[in-house]
Design a protein around this motif. Structure first.
Motif, PDB file in Angstrom:
ATOM      1  N   SER A 100      45.442  39.803  47.504  1.00  0.00           N
ATOM      2  CA  SER A 100      44.726  40.884  46.416  1.00  0.00           C
ATOM      3  C   SER A 100      44.048  39.913  45.468  1.00  0.00           C
ATOM      4  CB  SER A 100      45.157  41.902  45.392  1.00  0.00           C
ATOM      5  OG  SER A 100      45.723  42.696  46.898  1.00  0.00           O
ATOM      6  N   GLN A 101      44.984  39.040  45.028  1.00  0.00           N
ATOM      7  CA  GLN A 101      44.474  37.476  43.936  1.00  0.00           C
ATOM      8  C   GLN A 101      43.191  37.082  43.870  1.00  0.00           C
ATOM      9  OE1 GLN A 101      47.274  35.177  41.857  1.00  0.00           O
ATOM     10  NE2 GLN A 101      45.817  34.768  40.635  1.00  0.00           N
ATOM     11  N   TYR A 103      41.122  37.223  46.337  1.00  0.00           N
ATOM     12  CA  TYR A 103      39.974  39.019  47.304  1.00  0.00           C
ATOM     13  C   TYR A 103      39.154  39.407  45.895  1.00  0.00           C
ATOM     14  CZ  TYR A 103      40.085  39.259  51.991  1.00  0.00           C
ATOM     15  OH  TYR A 103      39.870  38.556  52.776  1.00  0.00           O
ATOM     16  N   SER A 104      40.229  39.536  44.743  1.00  0.00           N
ATOM     17  CA  SER A 104      39.143  40.062  42.952  1.00  0.00           C
ATOM     18  C   SER A 104      38.615  38.872  42.978  1.00  0.00           C
ATOM     19  CB  SER A 104      40.531  40.118  42.338  1.00  0.00           C
ATOM     20  OG  SER A 104      41.839  38.983  41.307  1.00  0.00           O
ATOM     21  N   GLN A 105      39.118  37.504  42.237  1.00  0.00           N
ATOM     22  CA  GLN A 105      37.541  36.315  41.876  1.00  0.00           C
ATOM     23  C   GLN A 105      37.052  37.114  43.173  1.00  0.00           C
ATOM     24  OE1 GLN A 105      40.607  32.895  43.264  1.00  0.00           O
ATOM     25  NE2 GLN A 105      41.850  33.538  41.400  1.00  0.00           N
ATOM     26  N   GLY A 108      35.986  41.614  42.609  1.00  0.00           N
ATOM     27  CA  GLY A 108      36.502  41.923  42.098  1.00  0.00           C
ATOM     28  C   GLY A 108      34.720  42.146  41.011  1.00  0.00           C
ATOM     29  N   ARG A 112      33.345  46.192  40.202  1.00  0.00           N
ATOM     30  CA  ARG A 112      33.132  46.998  39.023  1.00  0.00           C
ATOM     31  C   ARG A 112      31.535  47.316  39.561  1.00  0.00           C
ATOM     32  NH1 ARG A 112      35.964  42.435  37.736  1.00  0.00           N
ATOM     33  NH2 ARG A 112      38.336  42.844  37.009  1.00  0.00           N
ATOM     34  N   LEU A 130      44.071  45.774  45.613  1.00  0.00           N
ATOM     35  CA  LEU A 130      43.275  44.988  45.741  1.00  0.00           C
ATOM     36  C   LEU A 130      42.489  46.052  44.422  1.00  0.00           C
ATOM     37  CD1 LEU A 130      40.308  42.956  45.570  1.00  0.00           C
ATOM     38  CD2 LEU A 130      39.762  43.611  47.355  1.00  0.00           C
ATOM     39  N   HIS A 133      44.560  45.107  41.478  1.00  0.00           N
ATOM     40  CA  HIS A 133      44.072  43.568  40.632  1.00  0.00           C
ATOM     41  C   HIS A 133      43.345  43.772  39.777  1.00  0.00           C
ATOM     42  CE1 HIS A 133      45.974  39.572  40.619  1.00  0.00           C
ATOM     43  NE2 HIS A 133      44.555  39.007  40.797  1.00  0.00           N
ATOM     44  N   CYS A 134      42.271  44.536  40.248  1.00  0.00           N
ATOM     45  CA  CYS A 134      41.098  44.568  39.757  1.00  0.00           C
ATOM     46  C   CYS A 134      40.921  45.715  38.295  1.00  0.00           C
ATOM     47  CB  CYS A 134      39.959  44.403  40.239  1.00  0.00           C
ATOM     48  SG  CYS A 134      39.367  43.167  41.927  1.00  0.00           S
ATOM     49  N   SER A 159      47.392  44.565  35.280  1.00  0.00           N
ATOM     50  CA  SER A 159      45.646  44.437  34.662  1.00  0.00           C
ATOM     51  C   SER A 159      45.265  45.067  33.855  1.00  0.00           C
ATOM     52  CB  SER A 159      45.483  45.289  36.431  1.00  0.00           C
ATOM     53  OG  SER A 159      45.675  44.405  37.340  1.00  0.00           O
TER      54      SER A 159
END
Length: 365
Positions: A100-101, A103-105, A108, A112, A130, A133-134, A159
């Motif tokens: 998740s970290q 993929y969020s990079q 993310g 949003r 995910l 984490h976002c 988060s």
């Protein structure tokens, strides 16, 4: 796009995240729902073009991860209406957090922005990690898989602290899938189809999603009424009890004129007692229950056969087509003819000859 009796929505773009460890069954189930909608759209007047397209959204460093063998293509995320996170097949919470970290990079900011623009998101199974984490699950109701729920709740809390949001995700423990605003989450793999069809029913392709759900999801009343010549699914009597006997009588005799006296005799009780207890337990009269059974049968016949409305009325126990139309319109909200146009699950007879497939099955453009 040409206008017809049933106007088709503009093309809906669905992006599906894919990479190493992604769960193939949830991604494929999502595509199957979209393919079914395109198949149904192709049966409508003016439905030569697909109304739904789907695309694989892959991590740049994971281009070698092959998605399931279903149609798809890459597309920029700015054009998407729906984003699907199929989840990952991992053995532990820490590994899920690491994915998740990572993929969020990459995704993310896109997620949003997608939600800010009014887009919809389905986080299937542990794909909700995910979102957590976002920072997108804070104060949200969510269905979570129990084995990963503690990790996802912790991620949401951490988060939220980073984004000055003090509340963690609200885990709905008794829900198999959950909608909260523009987010859909599921607690298990088998809930994918129901959640996705509910999400798609909130889009301009809502009527096609509803028609697809009629064919793809389990419906107890349609199971009972799909074929009048068949018994109930088990073929065996239901459990003893006056109300169950009455209900079984109505199911077995739904194509005959309604008789409260005959129903009460089958239940070995008086008509007055039957009315009182049936309404108390089922929230409706025996006649209303019979109408619902007949309407479920009528809807199945209108969707899957070429019978005229008069013939459908006769098969469902209505000698007067006018009465049938009134009851059907009250229950379904539209006339039988409009319902058939909107939710039919069969192509026209003329398409049977010389045709191996239907247009619109491929999501490519």
């Amino acid at each position: 796009m040409p206008t017809a009796k049933t106007a088709l929505p503009s093309c809906l773009n669905v992006g599906i995240l894919w990479g190493h460890g992604s769960i193939a069954s949830t991604a494929a189930a999502t595509v199957d729902a979209l393919r079914a909608m395109n198949m149904l759209a192709a049966m409508r007047p003016g439905g030569a073009q697909p109304v739904v397209r789907w695309f694989w959204l892959r991590m740049p460093q994971e281009r070698d991860a092959a998605p399931p063998p279903v149609p798809g293509a890459d597309l920029g995320p700015e054009a998407l209406d729906v984003v699907v996170i199929p989840g990952w097949l991992v053995p532990t919470g820490p590994q899920l957090r690491e994915i998740s970290q990572r993929y969020s990079q990459h995704f993310g900011a896109m997620l949003r922005g997608h939600l800010q623009r009014g887009g919809l998101v389905a986080a299937l199974f542990n794909g909700s990690s995910l979102l957590a984490h976002c920072g997108l699950l804070a104060r949200r109701n969510a269905a979570l898989p129990w084995v990963f729920a503690p990790s996802i709740v912790l991620q949401s809390s951490e988060s939220g602290a980073k984004t000055a949001d003090v509340a963690e995700v609200i885990w709905q423990r008794e829900r198999t899938w959950q909608r909260d605003g523009a987010l859909w989450t599921t607690a298990s793999l088998q809930d994918t189809l129901a959640a996705m069809l509910d999400l798609l029913a909130q889009t301009p392709a809502a009527e096609l999603a509803q028609a697809a759900s009629h064919a793809l999801l389990f419906d107890p009343q349609r199971q009972l009424t799909a074929t009048t010549a068949m018994e109930t699914p088990t073929g065996h009597p239901l459990a003893a009890g006056a109300l169950e006997q009455a209900r079984r009588w109505l199911q077995d005799h739904r194509n005959e004129p309604y008789s409260l006296q005959a129903t009460a005799r089958a239940a070995a009780t008086s008509p007055r007692t039957l009315l009182r207890w049936f309404a108390q337990v089922h929230g409706e009269t025996p006649q209303d229950y019979l109408h619902r059974l007949r309407m479920a049968q009528a809807q199945a016949l209108l969707q899957t056969t070429y019978l005229t409305v008069d013939d459908v009325a006769q098969q469902c126990g209505y000698n007067d087509t006018g009465s049938f139309r009134k009851v059907f319109t009250r229950v379904a909200g539209v006339t039988p003819g409009a319902y058939r146009q909107r939710f039919k699950l069969r192509t026209s007879r003329k398409q049977w000859l010389g045709r191996q497939g239907l247009p619109g099955d491929d999501g490519r453009v």
